[in-house]
Every structure is written in C-alpha cells, then in structure tokens.
Design an enzyme around this catalytic site. Structure first.
Site, short mmCIF file in Angstrom:
data_model
loop_
_atom_site.label_atom_id
_atom_site.label_comp_id
_atom_site.label_asym_id
_atom_site.label_seq_id
_atom_site.Cartn_x
_atom_site.Cartn_y
_atom_site.Cartn_z
N LYS A 247 26.26 -45.93 49.55
CA LYS A 247 26.35 -44.66 50.45
C LYS A 247 24.99 -44.61 50.83
O LYS A 247 24.06 -45.12 50.66
CB LYS A 247 26.42 -43.80 49.24
N GLU A 335 37.38 -30.13 36.91
CA GLU A 335 37.18 -28.83 36.57
C GLU A 335 38.15 -28.15 35.43
O GLU A 335 37.75 -27.25 34.65
CB GLU A 335 37.58 -27.98 37.85
N ARG A 363 41.21 -24.85 40.86
CA ARG A 363 41.81 -25.91 40.31
C ARG A 363 41.90 -25.67 38.72
O ARG A 363 42.87 -26.40 38.13
CB ARG A 363 41.02 -27.10 40.69
C1 LIG Z 1 37.81 -30.44 43.36
C2 LIG Z 1 36.56 -30.51 43.93
N1 LIG Z 1 35.27 -30.69 43.15
C3 LIG Z 1 34.02 -30.85 43.57
C4 LIG Z 1 33.90 -31.21 44.71
C5 LIG Z 1 32.47 -31.47 45.51
N2 LIG Z 1 32.27 -32.78 45.98
C6 LIG Z 1 32.54 -33.18 47.13
S1 LIG Z 1 32.12 -34.62 47.38
C7 LIG Z 1 32.03 -35.19 45.87
C8 LIG Z 1 31.44 -36.30 45.16
C9 LIG Z 1 32.57 -37.44 45.73
O1 LIG Z 1 32.30 -38.83 45.47
P1 LIG Z 1 33.04 -39.81 45.69
O2 LIG Z 1 34.44 -39.78 45.62
O3 LIG Z 1 32.69 -41.19 44.93
O4 LIG Z 1 32.73 -40.21 47.13
P2 LIG Z 1 31.62 -40.43 48.05
O5 LIG Z 1 30.88 -39.27 48.20
O6 LIG Z 1 30.61 -41.31 47.07
O7 LIG Z 1 31.95 -41.25 49.07
C10 LIG Z 1 31.91 -33.73 44.97
C11 LIG Z 1 31.75 -33.79 43.49
C12 LIG Z 1 34.98 -31.16 45.59
N3 LIG Z 1 34.90 -31.31 46.79
N4 LIG Z 1 36.29 -30.92 44.97
#
Ligand SMILES: Cc1ncc(C[n+]2csc(CCOP(=O)(O)OP(=O)(O)O)c2C)c(N)n1
Ligand SMILES: CC(=O)[C@@H](O)[C@H](O)COP(=O)(O)O
Ligand SMILES: [Mg+2]
Length: 589
Positions: A247, A335, A363
């Site tokens: 990342k 969630e 959710r």
């Molecule tokens: C249902 C939901 N919960 C929380 C989030 C907040 N959120 C956005 S990106 C993220 C992390 C995603 O991590 P990953 O899937 O590993 O992708 P990366 O950012 O590492 O590419 C979170 C928790 C969200 N978008 N949707």
C-alpha cells in the site's frame, strides 16, 4: 522521458503500448495520481498499490465488455484515469466533479457502484450468472478485493456460493496486509502463512471452496501479472488470483506510514511531507472527544468495553486500544458481528460502546433490531460521521440513521449539539440505561475548545431551550443548532424566534413539545438527516396525534441521494446552511 500517459484516453489506447513500456507507464500513472491527490486530497495509498494491476487488467481484458469491479473503490483512481477520466480527474471528489468511487452513471467502465466494502464478489457473481443466462459464455467478470474487505461476512457469502457454480469469474485478492488500519483476524494470519509457506499455498482455504487458485504473485511485477492474467483468461469457471502488493507503493512516506497515507489530506508531491494544519484554538474532532472520553470512563468503570469494525483510527477507539487493549476490540470489516458481539457482551453485564460510522451501521440493521433492541440489551452505539460527510459522497453520508433507527422500539436516540453534550451522554449511558442507545455525531471538529468539563448526567428524553422568543419555535437536533443560531442572528425580529435543542429524537420530550405547541404559531424543525421519517417527521406525528393545528416546516436532507462536495456546499444545496434556514424562518414572520 516518454509521455505515454498523455496519449491514453481508453484501454484501447493502452493496448497499443509495447509490453516492455508498461513499467514506464506505471511510473507516469503513479506520478499523476500523486500530483492530483497531493493538492485535491482523497484516498492515496490504495490506488498507488494497484497501479500495475490496473494497467495489467485493462491490458489483458476487454473492458468495458469484460466487467471489472473494484471493491470499496477507493483504489480505483488509476482505473478512472485509464478509462477516459484523466482530464477531469483533477475534479475528484469535488462538487460536480468525478466521484471518489466507481459509479455507474459516470462511466461505462464502472459496471457497479462501490463505496461500502465487500460487495464485489456477490455483484460479479450476479453479473456472471446473468451473462450465462443470456447465452454469453465469453465474457469475463472480475472483482478486485482487498485483504481487509475479503474478511467481511458478505465476501464469504459470495465465495461460498460462487464455489458451487460454473460462473466465469475471477476474484483477485489484493493482499497488502492492511486495511485502513492493520488487518486483523485469523484470515489475516492465514494469508500471512500462505505468503511465507508454500505448503499452505497448495492446500488452501480458497481451493477448498472449489476455486482455481493461483498465487501468491508479486503484484508490482507487471510482466508476471500480464502473463498470469492472460493464462487465467483462458480458463472458465471460478478463479482466484492472490497478489501481494505494498500500500502506498512509490511514495516513500506513504509506504512507511500506510495508515496516515490511506487518505492523507494535502501533502508535498515530491517528499510526501504532510501539510501542517494549525491545531491551536481549533476545537477537537468529535471522534477524539469520543476516544478520550471512553478511556476516561473505562478507567473508572471496568465493565466498559469498546468495539469498532475496522475503524480504530477513524473512530479514535485507538486511544482505548492503546491504553486498555484487553477491553478494546477491532473486529475487522464486520459491522454485523460487531453489533451482535456487543449484544452478547451486554447479556453478561459488560457495557459495550459499539462505535460504527452511521453509514456502515446500515449493514447491521437486522442485528440492531433482532439482537439488541428486541432483547432490550443496553448496548451503547456511538455513530460517528452522522449527517453529510462531504467528499466521500452519496455512499458515505450518514443521513439515514434517524429515519431507520426511529422506528425501532426500545432504542433511545440522542444527537449531541457539541462535544460537552457528547461527553455527558456517554457518561450518562454507562451509568446504566436499561435500554440500548444510539448517539450520533458528525464528522470533523465541534465547537468547544474547553470540552473536558466535569461530567453531568443528562435526563433521558429531555430537550432544552437555547433562546427565548414569542412567535416561532425552531427545534433542532445535533450540531444543526449552530446553523440555527447563525440563522437567527441574521434576522431583525430576533425576539420573535425561540430556539430549542431537542437532543433526543427518541423518546421525544413530549412535555416540552406540549409547551411549544401551546405557545407558538409556527414550529420549524431542523436536522441533518433525511427529511422523510426523521426528527421532523416525529414532531409532525406528535402534532397530529395531539390534534394541534400549527404551521409546521421540516428542514432536512431532501429525498434524493446527495453527491460529493464540501459539507458547506452540500448543506447549501440541501437548504441546511444558515442562510437558507434564515430565509425559511423569515417567510413565517
Ligand atoms: C462496510 C464498510 N465498512 C468499513 C468501510 C471503511 N473502509 C474503507 S476502505 C477500508 C479498508 C479496506 O482494506 P482492504 O480491503 O485491505 O483494501 P486496501 O485499502 O488495503 O486496498 C475500510 C475499513 C467501508 N468502506 N465499508
Ligand atoms: C473508503 C472509505 O470508506 C474510508 O476510507 C472512508 O473514506 C473514511 O472516511 P473518513 O475520512 O471520514 O474517516
Ligand atoms: Mg489491504
């Protein structure tokens, strides 16, 4: 330097480039993303990490005929730039500009809108089944999902179904071992083992679910990616490719501090140094008041536990995780689990503060009703990012909570107008309420510099008068009190206008409402939630039930999806800014 990116306005242009020039294109694409995000802000690290993957996917597959879904979508900046949105990318997340997430109405290259995580596998499977039923067995259906997002229940549901189909899907796990905050859970440990121990890779969970698994491969080696995607393109049925990426790749500071550079605000495009914001004489963020207050309360009350689904930094639960780790839990993007686990804790006498962004609680709606409210378990929901959140836009505004929570029996709903009210309701809730409570507060900073006052207990179901007046009563909830205050200040006949902070959306302060309806000719309600079904609707229902006949005007977020932009701009568009409120008040004078 060859300017390859300059000539690319579609994947068709991309395919004209020689394969050995693609690393150069990756460099240019990275620089372009950094250049724009450094001044216009937005999500950074995730898009930098998938630059090679983005190029490889559009190089090998035939988008938009082949359907490509980016889970969450915060990593899709490179995709947007390569699919015809390069020249408008500088408008990213701004009012009337391109969205920060994939969006069907924005481009034919965005077959599915995302923003909330872990939807991509189900969506792509639905598309693949549709293609099959339509007799098209040549189309490819691809989902790119991160290591934190794949650990969510919805993603498992999709994998579980897909594994018993012949659907022509390719799931690409972009494993960078981090979400916004470090990834958590047993799956994360499993993936670490897969990466370090090839034996695990041969006998893995994904294969057990009937996927044709390949990887893990280096997601920054464009040639390896192209070779593997080309191979997978020829194989039918459910396929799964595991890639390893970093990342923030390509910007040293972003690689070193991946949490901060998830969405870093403005920064220097060369050094990555973050722009300094003065913190002097700036009120604290609501999230920090929540975080510090919880630590304070939890030190005194050993029954308190804190729960966040994957947002320890965003919610500031991280303060408790640092100070009292044994009672603070990041459960990952889960969630539903967060809510039901909180319910379980409450059955055993613990006092759970379950902090979920308002938009993400959507959710876990059934869990709030079935597992918490129906059993009347005193879970304390702290709903951050309530109201209009700004540049994340329609997928993230926390504007539905008052409407979707108000209809649930047993649930108390409170909206603090400032930081002190937030502290005091948190204090009150942990004293014991015998009911669940939802405390919803906005993104960003509050009002009060000197917020660490001694705690005061709030009487449940009571509103307060903030200003006296003779003709019109303005009833606000939450931080809309500030806009009402400024609106009244604009009006010449101020003495005619009274202002109440009703505080509780449920139970309503009926005693106070009787007084209000018996005193004033006109009642105006103001909330930063949807106009249908929220606080104003509750006051309107009260009026009908008690057979009062007064002018009533409900000010709230209109019955349509509000796009992205600065909060102030969106408030203006929605008629929630102080000038619009003043105009409405004047019209009743
Ligand atoms: C249902 C939901 N919960 C929380 C989030 C907040 N959120 C956005 S990106 C993220 C992390 C995603 O991590 P990953 O899937 O590993 O992708 P990366 O950012 O590492 O590419 C979170 C928790 C969200 N978008 N949707
Ligand atoms: C993509 C996503 O869902 C999160 O990164 C979200 O943008 C965080 O919002 P805040 O900036 O309000 O914490
Ligand atoms: Mg990740």
């Amino acid at each position: 330097m060859i300017h390859l990116l300059k000539n690319i306005n579609s994947p068709y242009d991309l395919k004209k480039i020689e394969i050995n020039q693609l690393p150069q294109l990756a460099k240019e694409l990275r620089e372009f993303i950094i250049e724009v995000v450094s001044t216009k802000e937005g999500h950074l690290g995730a898009s930098l990490g998938v630059v090679e993957l983005t190029i490889a996917l559009h190089y090998v597959f035939d988008t938009p005929d082949d359907l490509l879904i980016w889970d969450v979508g915060h990593q899709a900046y490179g995709h947007k730039i390569l699919t015809g949105r390069k020249d408008v990318f500088h408008t990213n997340r701004q009012l009337n500009g391109v969205s920060g997430f994939p969006k069907r109405t924005e481009s034919i290259y965005d077959p599915f809108g995302t923003g909330h995580s872990s939807t991509s596998i189900s969506a792509v499977l639905g598309m693949a089944i549709a293609s099959h039923l339509k007799g098209d067995n040549t189309k490819n259906h691809i989902a790119v999902i991160g290591d934190a997002s794949i650990a969510s229940g919805m993603a498992f549901e999709g994998l579980n179904h897909a594994g018993v189909t012949n659907a022509n899907i390719l799931i690409i796990l972009n494993d960078n071992a981090i979400g916004i905050d470090p990834s958590v859970g047993a799956l994360k440990e499993y993936l670490t083992n897969v990466k370090t121990n090839k034996k695990w890779a041969k006998n893995n969970i994904i294969k057990a679910l009937n996927f044709d698994y390949s990887g893990p491969i280096d997601g920054h080696d464009i040639k390896v990616l192209i070779a593997e995607l080309t191979r997978l393109k020829k194989i039918k049925g459910p396929k799964f490719l595991h890639i390893i990426t970093t990342k923030g790749k390509g910007l040293k500071k972003a690689e070193e501090d991946q949490v901060k550079y998830h969405a870093p605000g403005k920064f220097d495009k060369i050094t990555g140094e973050l722009s300094q914001k003065s913190t002097q004489n700036v009120p604290p963020k609501f999230q920090d008041v929540f975080g510090h207050t919880l630590v304070e309360l939890a030190k005194a009350n050993k029954k308190i536990v804190g729960i966040t689904p994957a947002m320890p930094t965003g919610s500031s639960l991280k303060f408790m995780m640092e100070e009292i780790p044994e009672r603070a839990f990041d459960v990952g993007i889960a969630e539903q689990h967060a809510v039901t686990m909180s319910a379980g804790m409450a059955t055993q006498g613990l006092i759970p503060f379950c902090n979920v962004y308002s938009t993400f609680l959507q959710r876990a709606y059934d869990q709030v009703i079935h597992d918490v409210a129906l059993q009347n378990l005193p879970v304390i929901f702290c709903l951050d990012r309530a109201g209009l959140v700004g540049q994340d836009g329609a997928t993230h505004h926390g504007v539905f909570d008052l409407a979707y929570l108000r209809c649930i029996p047993n649930l108390i709903i409170f909206a603090p107008r400032n930081e002190i009210e937030l502290r005091n309701i948190m204090y009150t809730a942990q004293l014991g309420l015998n009911h669940p409570i939802a405390i919803r507060y906005p993104r960003g900073t509050g009002e009060v510099l000197d917020w660490r006052k001694p705690f005061e207990k709030i009487t449940i179901g009571t509103g307060i008068q903030l200003k006296k007046g003779t003709d019109i009563a303005v009833l606000s909830v939450g931080n809309m009190a500030k806009n009402v205050f400024l609106a009244i200040d604009l009006i010449k006949d101020k003495n005619k206008i009274a202002h109440y902070d009703m505080r509780f959306i449920k139970p309503l302060d009926e005693k106070l409402l009787v007084k209000i309806f018996e005193t004033y000719k006109t009642i105006i309600t103001v909330e930063d939630g949807v106009i249908k079904g929220g606080f104003g609707s509750a006051v309107n229902e009260f009026m009908i039930e008690k057979e009062y006949k007064k002018n009533i005007k409900i000010i709230g977020v209109p019955d349509k999806f509000i796009e992205h932009g600065q909060v102030e701009e969106l408030q203006k568009m929605s008629g929630l800014d102080y000038k619009s409120i003043a105009k409405i008040i004047k019209s009743f004078l």
